[in-house]
Scaffold this motif. Structure first.
Motif, PDB file in Angstrom:
ATOM      1  N   LEU A  15       0.855  -1.187   0.000  1.00  0.00           N
ATOM      2  CA  LEU A  15       0.000   0.000   0.000  1.00  0.00           C
ATOM      3  C   LEU A  15       0.886   1.230   0.000  1.00  0.00           C
ATOM      4  O   LEU A  15       1.954   1.226   0.605  1.00  0.00           O
ATOM      5  CB  LEU A  15      -0.885   0.039   1.254  1.00  0.00           C
ATOM      6  CG  LEU A  15      -1.878  -1.091   1.445  1.00  0.00           C
ATOM      7  CD1 LEU A  15      -2.575  -0.961   2.800  1.00  0.00           C
ATOM      8  CD2 LEU A  15      -2.907  -1.103   0.330  1.00  0.00           C
ATOM      9  N   MET A  18      -2.291   7.617  -1.396  1.00  0.00           N
ATOM     10  CA  MET A  18      -2.813   8.152  -2.648  1.00  0.00           C
ATOM     11  C   MET A  18      -2.458   9.630  -2.744  1.00  0.00           C
ATOM     12  O   MET A  18      -2.405  10.322  -1.740  1.00  0.00           O
ATOM     13  CB  MET A  18      -4.333   7.997  -2.680  1.00  0.00           C
ATOM     14  CG  MET A  18      -4.970   8.495  -3.944  1.00  0.00           C
ATOM     15  SD  MET A  18      -6.765   8.459  -3.790  1.00  0.00           S
ATOM     16  CE  MET A  18      -7.187   9.620  -5.075  1.00  0.00           C
ATOM     17  N   ASP A  22      -2.896  10.212  -8.624  1.00  0.00           N
ATOM     18  CA  ASP A  22      -3.568   8.921  -8.773  1.00  0.00           C
ATOM     19  C   ASP A  22      -5.016   9.048  -9.239  1.00  0.00           C
ATOM     20  O   ASP A  22      -5.676   8.031  -9.491  1.00  0.00           O
ATOM     21  CB  ASP A  22      -3.540   8.155  -7.443  1.00  0.00           C
ATOM     22  CG  ASP A  22      -2.149   7.723  -7.052  1.00  0.00           C
ATOM     23  OD1 ASP A  22      -1.486   7.053  -7.868  1.00  0.00           O
ATOM     24  OD2 ASP A  22      -1.721   8.064  -5.927  1.00  0.00           O
ATOM     25  N   THR A  26      -7.751   6.154 -10.186  1.00  0.00           N
ATOM     26  CA  THR A  26      -8.955   5.866  -9.400  1.00  0.00           C
ATOM     27  C   THR A  26     -10.219   6.084 -10.235  1.00  0.00           C
ATOM     28  O   THR A  26     -11.219   5.404 -10.020  1.00  0.00           O
ATOM     29  CB  THR A  26      -9.004   6.656  -8.075  1.00  0.00           C
ATOM     30  OG1 THR A  26      -9.025   8.057  -8.347  1.00  0.00           O
ATOM     31  CG2 THR A  26      -7.841   6.284  -7.171  1.00  0.00           C
ATOM     32  N   HIS A  60     -15.461  11.197  -5.141  1.00  0.00           N
ATOM     33  CA  HIS A  60     -14.223  11.689  -4.538  1.00  0.00           C
ATOM     34  C   HIS A  60     -14.507  12.904  -3.653  1.00  0.00           C
ATOM     35  O   HIS A  60     -14.008  12.985  -2.525  1.00  0.00           O
ATOM     36  CB  HIS A  60     -13.203  12.030  -5.629  1.00  0.00           C
ATOM     37  CG  HIS A  60     -11.884  12.477  -5.110  1.00  0.00           C
ATOM     38  ND1 HIS A  60     -10.988  11.611  -4.516  1.00  0.00           N
ATOM     39  CD2 HIS A  60     -11.311  13.707  -5.070  1.00  0.00           C
ATOM     40  CE1 HIS A  60      -9.919  12.293  -4.131  1.00  0.00           C
ATOM     41  NE2 HIS A  60     -10.096  13.563  -4.456  1.00  0.00           N
ATOM     42  N   ALA A  72      -6.272   7.247   2.556  1.00  0.00           N
ATOM     43  CA  ALA A  72      -6.544   6.857   1.175  1.00  0.00           C
ATOM     44  C   ALA A  72      -5.272   6.225   0.626  1.00  0.00           C
ATOM     45  O   ALA A  72      -4.240   6.884   0.528  1.00  0.00           O
ATOM     46  CB  ALA A  72      -6.952   8.066   0.339  1.00  0.00           C
ATOM     47  N   MET A  73      -5.358   4.934   0.318  1.00  0.00           N
ATOM     48  CA  MET A  73      -4.174   4.192  -0.110  1.00  0.00           C
ATOM     49  C   MET A  73      -4.406   3.518  -1.456  1.00  0.00           C
ATOM     50  O   MET A  73      -5.505   3.056  -1.747  1.00  0.00           O
ATOM     51  CB  MET A  73      -3.815   3.145   0.943  1.00  0.00           C
ATOM     52  CG  MET A  73      -3.433   3.774   2.281  1.00  0.00           C
ATOM     53  SD  MET A  73      -3.435   2.588   3.636  1.00  0.00           S
ATOM     54  CE  MET A  73      -5.189   2.379   3.936  1.00  0.00           C
ATOM     55  N   ILE A  74      -3.354   3.474  -2.234  1.00  0.00           N
ATOM     56  CA  ILE A  74      -3.359   2.759  -3.508  1.00  0.00           C
ATOM     57  C   ILE A  74      -2.756   1.381  -3.261  1.00  0.00           C
ATOM     58  O   ILE A  74      -1.717   1.241  -2.610  1.00  0.00           O
ATOM     59  CB  ILE A  74      -2.554   3.530  -4.580  1.00  0.00           C
ATOM     60  CG1 ILE A  74      -3.192   4.903  -4.840  1.00  0.00           C
ATOM     61  CG2 ILE A  74      -2.443   2.712  -5.870  1.00  0.00           C
ATOM     62  CD1 ILE A  74      -4.615   4.864  -5.398  1.00  0.00           C
ATOM     63  N   GLU A  76      -0.897  -1.779  -4.625  1.00  0.00           N
ATOM     64  CA  GLU A  76       0.014  -2.096  -5.719  1.00  0.00           C
ATOM     65  C   GLU A  76       0.496  -3.532  -5.623  1.00  0.00           C
ATOM     66  O   GLU A  76       0.605  -4.089  -4.531  1.00  0.00           O
ATOM     67  CB  GLU A  76       1.246  -1.177  -5.696  1.00  0.00           C
ATOM     68  CG  GLU A  76       0.949   0.258  -6.034  1.00  0.00           C
ATOM     69  CD  GLU A  76       2.209   1.103  -6.137  1.00  0.00           C
ATOM     70  OE1 GLU A  76       3.246   0.736  -5.539  1.00  0.00           O
ATOM     71  OE2 GLU A  76       2.162   2.140  -6.822  1.00  0.00           O
ATOM     72  N   ALA A  81      -0.336  -0.199  -9.937  1.00  0.00           N
ATOM     73  CA  ALA A  81      -1.540   0.098  -9.168  1.00  0.00           C
ATOM     74  C   ALA A  81      -2.634  -0.864  -9.601  1.00  0.00           C
ATOM     75  O   ALA A  81      -2.920  -1.001 -10.792  1.00  0.00           O
ATOM     76  CB  ALA A  81      -1.968   1.540  -9.391  1.00  0.00           C
ATOM     77  N   ARG A  84      -7.623   0.264  -4.676  1.00  0.00           N
ATOM     78  CA  ARG A  84      -7.574   1.291  -3.643  1.00  0.00           C
ATOM     79  C   ARG A  84      -8.210   0.765  -2.374  1.00  0.00           C
ATOM     80  O   ARG A  84      -9.083  -0.116  -2.410  1.00  0.00           O
ATOM     81  CB  ARG A  84      -8.267   2.579  -4.108  1.00  0.00           C
ATOM     82  CG  ARG A  84      -9.759   2.477  -4.289  1.00  0.00           C
ATOM     83  CD  ARG A  84     -10.328   3.789  -4.776  1.00  0.00           C
ATOM     84  NE  ARG A  84     -11.784   3.705  -4.942  1.00  0.00           N
ATOM     85  CZ  ARG A  84     -12.536   4.694  -5.355  1.00  0.00           C
ATOM     86  NH1 ARG A  84     -11.990   5.865  -5.658  1.00  0.00           N
ATOM     87  NH2 ARG A  84     -13.835   4.554  -5.472  1.00  0.00           N
ATOM     88  N   TYR A  86      -9.534   2.700   1.206  1.00  0.00           N
ATOM     89  CA  TYR A  86      -9.732   3.921   1.965  1.00  0.00           C
ATOM     90  C   TYR A  86     -10.280   3.539   3.337  1.00  0.00           C
ATOM     91  O   TYR A  86     -11.330   2.894   3.421  1.00  0.00           O
ATOM     92  CB  TYR A  86     -10.745   4.849   1.290  1.00  0.00           C
ATOM     93  CG  TYR A  86     -10.378   5.385  -0.071  1.00  0.00           C
ATOM     94  CD1 TYR A  86      -9.116   5.247  -0.639  1.00  0.00           C
ATOM     95  CD2 TYR A  86     -11.334   6.061  -0.808  1.00  0.00           C
ATOM     96  CE1 TYR A  86      -8.815   5.770  -1.882  1.00  0.00           C
ATOM     97  CE2 TYR A  86     -11.052   6.586  -2.062  1.00  0.00           C
ATOM     98  CZ  TYR A  86      -9.793   6.436  -2.593  1.00  0.00           C
ATOM     99  OH  TYR A  86      -9.502   6.952  -3.829  1.00  0.00           O
TER     100      TYR A  86
END
Length: 167
Positions: A15, A18, A22, A26, A60, A72-74, A76, A81, A84, A86
């Motif tokens: 993670l 974000m 990004d 998203t 958003h 808020a995390m992406i 990977e 990516a 997501r 959150y």
């Protein structure tokens, strides 16, 4: 709550926070979660894409307004990516604001591993974990399997699900 990936890390998942850079990803991710529902709508593809972009922007903005301070995390994997996650922390509850994966990353155990990592992080403090889930979302079986139960089913198209640590 410190989220340390164990199960997801075993699948090569990491993670990262974000950023505004990004947002195109998203937006594409959001669109991927809505394509099936828009398939029968007789709009040209350009109109569908415009609609989805507008809906992503509204979502958003809603998250920014109502979950100020959320993590808020992406998600990977192999440097790409793929989703997501959150999270929004409250005194006795962790709200999963959003968890979604790109189509190629679905049904490989990644979502379940991420959820188990969130539950493991919430359990020591005795925090519950909640999430709003659409009534037609196929992931409902996953939430039930992980021990979530419906707390409130009177929220229109969504149910509020809750997980509580064993006493």
């Amino acid at each position: 709550m410190a989220l340390h990936l164990q199960e997801a890390a075993a699948l090569g998942v990491v993670l990262r926070p974000m950023s505004d850079a990004d947002l195109p990803f998203t937006a594409a991710l959001y669109a991927s979660t809505r394509l099936e529902e828009l398939a029968p709508v007789p709009w040209p593809d350009t109109v569908k894409q415009s609609f989805l972009a507008q809906q992503h922007a509204a979502q958003h903005a809603h998250y920014q307004q109502h979950y100020r301070g959320m993590h808020a995390m992406i998600v990977e994997r192999a440097g790409l990516a793929i989703g997501r996650l959150y999270l929004y922390e409250m005194p006795a509850e962790v709200r999963i604001v959003d968890i979604s994966l790109m189509p190629d990353a679905r049904r490989h155990g990644i979502g379940a591993a991420l959820l188990r990592d969130v539950l493991a992080a919430a359990a020591p403090a005795g925090n519950s974990v909640t999430i709003h889930v659409e009534k037609n979302n196929p992931a409902r079986t996953l939430y039930a399997r992980l021990g979530f139960t419906i707390l409130d089913d009177d929220r229109g198209a969504y149910d509020l699900w809750e997980w509580r640590a064993a006493a």
